[in-house]
Design a protein around this motif. Structure first.
Motif, short mmCIF file in Angstrom:
data_model
loop_
_atom_site.label_atom_id
_atom_site.label_comp_id
_atom_site.label_asym_id
_atom_site.label_seq_id
_atom_site.Cartn_x
_atom_site.Cartn_y
_atom_site.Cartn_z
N ILE A 185 -11.16 4.70 6.15
CA ILE A 185 -11.25 2.94 6.33
C ILE A 185 -9.86 2.72 6.95
O ILE A 185 -8.70 3.06 6.47
N ASN A 186 -9.76 1.55 7.50
CA ASN A 186 -8.70 1.00 8.09
C ASN A 186 -8.00 0.48 7.09
O ASN A 186 -6.44 0.59 7.19
N ILE A 187 -8.59 -0.49 6.57
CA ILE A 187 -7.64 -1.19 5.62
C ILE A 187 -8.33 -1.21 4.15
O ILE A 187 -9.67 -0.71 4.33
N THR A 188 -7.76 -1.41 3.20
CA THR A 188 -8.21 -1.50 1.82
C THR A 188 -8.62 -2.82 1.42
O THR A 188 -8.10 -3.87 2.11
N PRO A 189 -9.69 -3.03 0.52
CA PRO A 189 -9.84 -4.59 0.24
C PRO A 189 -8.66 -5.13 -0.44
O PRO A 189 -8.76 -6.50 -0.27
N GLU A 190 -7.82 -4.54 -0.64
CA GLU A 190 -6.23 -5.27 -1.17
C GLU A 190 -5.45 -5.72 -0.10
O GLU A 190 -4.79 -6.82 -0.41
N ASP A 191 -5.71 -5.33 1.07
CA ASP A 191 -4.85 -5.58 2.08
C ASP A 191 -4.88 -7.25 2.64
O ASP A 191 -4.01 -7.62 2.62
N PRO A 192 -6.04 -7.57 2.80
CA PRO A 192 -6.29 -9.10 2.93
C PRO A 192 -5.37 -10.16 1.89
O PRO A 192 -4.87 -11.00 2.27
N LYS A 193 -5.34 -9.67 0.72
CA LYS A 193 -4.29 -10.23 -0.25
C LYS A 193 -2.95 -9.94 0.14
O LYS A 193 -2.23 -10.90 0.13
N ARG A 194 -2.53 -8.74 0.30
CA ARG A 194 -1.20 -8.66 1.00
C ARG A 194 -0.75 -9.29 2.17
O ARG A 194 0.29 -9.88 2.37
N GLY A 195 -1.98 -9.70 3.07
CA GLY A 195 -1.55 -10.34 4.36
C GLY A 195 -1.44 -11.86 3.93
O GLY A 195 -0.75 -12.52 4.82
N LEU A 196 -1.40 -12.48 2.71
CA LEU A 196 -1.03 -13.81 2.35
C LEU A 196 0.54 -13.92 2.47
O LEU A 196 0.79 -15.18 2.68
#
Lengths: 413, 154
Positions: free
Chosen positions: B46-57
């Motif tokens: 998987i390209n990103i983990t579900p946590e990544d959009p949070k890090r993107g903040l």
């Protein structure tokens, strides 16, 4: 859920991988015996699709979505259903999502569900949607049914109330409506009441359909011919009762726990949203208001119609703070009429803000569910949307009627 | 050796050119590669983990679409490392996918705002243009070494 025919769902999406929810989509698909496929296209298809579509967009992934949609319509790729998904809050994504949905709908017979996701979208959120999509794909001929035949029953085991109807030759001949306490007992009681009113026994019923939260449990116990989620059942029930079986319609069901807004074409659901996190936008809020005003829930609507919601200051839609606003208004001398009107308007306004932004609202707008009978609610919706709202007869039995109607397709099977 | 951010961020051609001319490309592939090779992910690849959009903040606010934030969680750290950048304007989709236009707008802005040596080129459409395209990239990359740009300069 038992194993059923594998349904191939073509996924047309932008951002699902980078929002971290792709595995949730695939997990939900697995739960309804479906397989997600990605229609293959060539780079040249992507290059020309904007001209053919007439929609120029900046995001290449959205162009890819359009090219994939075209491949499906042209029959280059085989699929049974389509899931269209883009990021919530992306305006360009929302435009493409809507246009692709319309394009597939007008040019193919494929059932389509579109959804705007956030990073918090889970398989559980997607499950009912994909269940509705796969059922539409598997049972298209059943959903085309426009008349109820024979003697059938429908039970809607909702989160707050359980409803049952007996239907005979396109007419409702018996109804039962009880609060949901224990799922099985409430269903039995509702069905018994309906049978009593219709003057029949269980042996007379030729087919039974069940829907709602408790559908799996009661479906198994009653050996129902049809166990179906409420999106397809309510869509069908609404257009059937309102007499709009052909063409487009919008169905809004403000329930005890959750609300549904469904865009319907020929009785088949297209886009829909289900919301239910906030009790301030549900029938529960109206129940609490009625209790505070010391009136029965059935009297709230008449009060609301007489009242002016502008006379009440509501700072919040939250069930806690909203009620607090209403109580404060009463303490300052507001009339019960005005408070009832404000409560109805606040529920409708929140449905508008949370859900109708995602669903294309097309006339006729059909309001169903028990809350539709609270006259102030459809009145507030009419004022807010500036369109006429239809409340069909038996609006509160919508799920049970839809289930009884569809179940008649199973007679003699 | 200078760390060079490239746009489109997964362009194999740009990545290869930067590498051939002696610098380190900062490309999307290496970041996705880390995710895919990380042991313990539930269902790779998987390209990103579900946590990544949070890090993107850290790079884009919560009202920005989740897909932008997910992409920024991969690209943001690369931008922080970047000592130089190459942006190809209006590239063809086959030159390197740049899926989300909103992310592209943001990363192009952030590269420019960083005030690092930057080369902006139009996507070549003829063979002659392509030769000039490669020549200008080489010239830019050679210039980075000569001017001593970058902490890790040889």
């Amino acid at each position: 859920m038992g194993k059923e025919n594998l349904v191939k769902i073509a996924q047309l999406s932008c951002g699902s991988v980078y929002s971290g929810i792709q595995q949730e989509i695939e997990m939900a698909a697995g739960m309804v015996d479906a397989e997600i496929i990605y229609p293959e296209i060539t780079i040249d298809d992507v290059k020309v699709v904007q001209e053919e579509f007439g929609l120029q967009v900046a995001s290449p992934d959205l162009r890819l979505m359009m090219a994939r949609a075209k491949a499906l319509v042209d029959g280059k790729v085989r699929a049974d259903a389509v899931l269209i998904a883009t990021c919530f809050r992306c305006a360009e994504g929302a435009l493409v999502r809507n246009e692709i949905r319309r394009y597939i709908h007008e040019n193919s017979k494929l059932p389509v569900i579109s959804y705007s996701f956030t990073e918090r979208t889970t398989a559980a959120t997607l499950l009912t949607r994909l269940e509705a999509l796969t059922t539409t794909a598997r049972r298209r001929s059943l959903l085309a049914r426009e008349h109820q035949e024979g003697l059938t029953a429908g039970i809607d085991s909702g989160s707050t109330t359980t409803k049952a109807v007996i239907m005979k030759d396109d007419k409702v001949v018996g109804t039962g409506w009880v609060p949901t306490v224990k799922v099985m007992e409430s269903a039995t009681e509702a069905l018994d009441n309906a049978m009593k009113e219709a003057g029949i026994t269980r042996d007379d019923i030729q087919a039974l359909g069940v829907t709602g939260y408790g559908r799996f449990l009661i479906g198994e116990e009653f050996k129902a011919s049809l166990i179906q989620e409420e999106i397809t059942v309510n869509s069908k029930g609404a257009v059937y009762l309102a007499g709009f079986q052909k063409g487009q319609a919008t169905v809004i069901d403000i329930g005890g726990m959750d609300n549904k807004a469904i865009s319907v074409q020929d009785g088949i659901p297209g886009m829909f949203t289900m919301g239910g996190i906030c009790a301030g936008a549900s029938g529960r809020f109206l129940e609490m208001t009625a209790k505070r005003l010391g009136v029965d829930i059935t009297e709230l609507g008449a009060l609301a119609v007489k009242g002016m919601r502008e006379n009440v200051e509501m700072n919040s839609y939250c069930i806690v703070f909203g009620i607090q606003s209403l109580v404060n208004s009463l303490a300052k001398g507001s009339s019960a009429d005005d408070v009832a009107a404000a409560a109805c308007f606040s529920v409708v306004e929140q449905v508008f803000m949370q859900q109708l932004q995602e669903v294309e609202v097309k006339e006729p707008l059909i309001m169903v569910g028990g809350s539709a009978l609270i006259a102030g609610v459809p009145r507030a919706m009419e004022k807010l949307l500036q369109i006429k709202v239809t409340v069909p007869p038996y609006a509160q039995y919508i799920g049970a009627v839809g289930a009884a109607l569809l179940a008649s397709g199973f007679i003699n099977k | 050796m200078v760390k060079v951010f490239i746009y489109p961020s997964n362009s194999l051609i740009l990545s290869d050119l930067v590498d051939r001319f002696g610098h380190e490309p900062l490309a999307m592939m290496q970041e996705i590669g880390k995710n895919i090779r990380t042991a313990g992910l539930d269902s790779p690849p998987i390209n990103i983990t579900p946590e990544d959009p949070k890090r993107g903040l850290k790079y884009a606010a919560v009202e920005v679409p989740a897909g932008v934030r997910g992409r920024m969680s991969l690209l943001g750290p690369l931008l922080e490392e970047a000592e130089a950048g190459i942006i190809v304007k209006e590239p063809d989709i086959s030159f390197g996918c740049m899926g989300c236009a909103r992310t592209n707008e943001l990363i192009n802005f952030l590269v420019r705002a960083k005030k690092i040596p930057l080369l902006e080129l139009n996507y070549p459409n003829t063979e002659e243009d392509a030769k000039t395209f490669v020549y200008r990239i080489r010239e830019f990359l050679d210039g980075l070494s000569a001017s001593g740009t970058g902490k890790g300069d040889e």
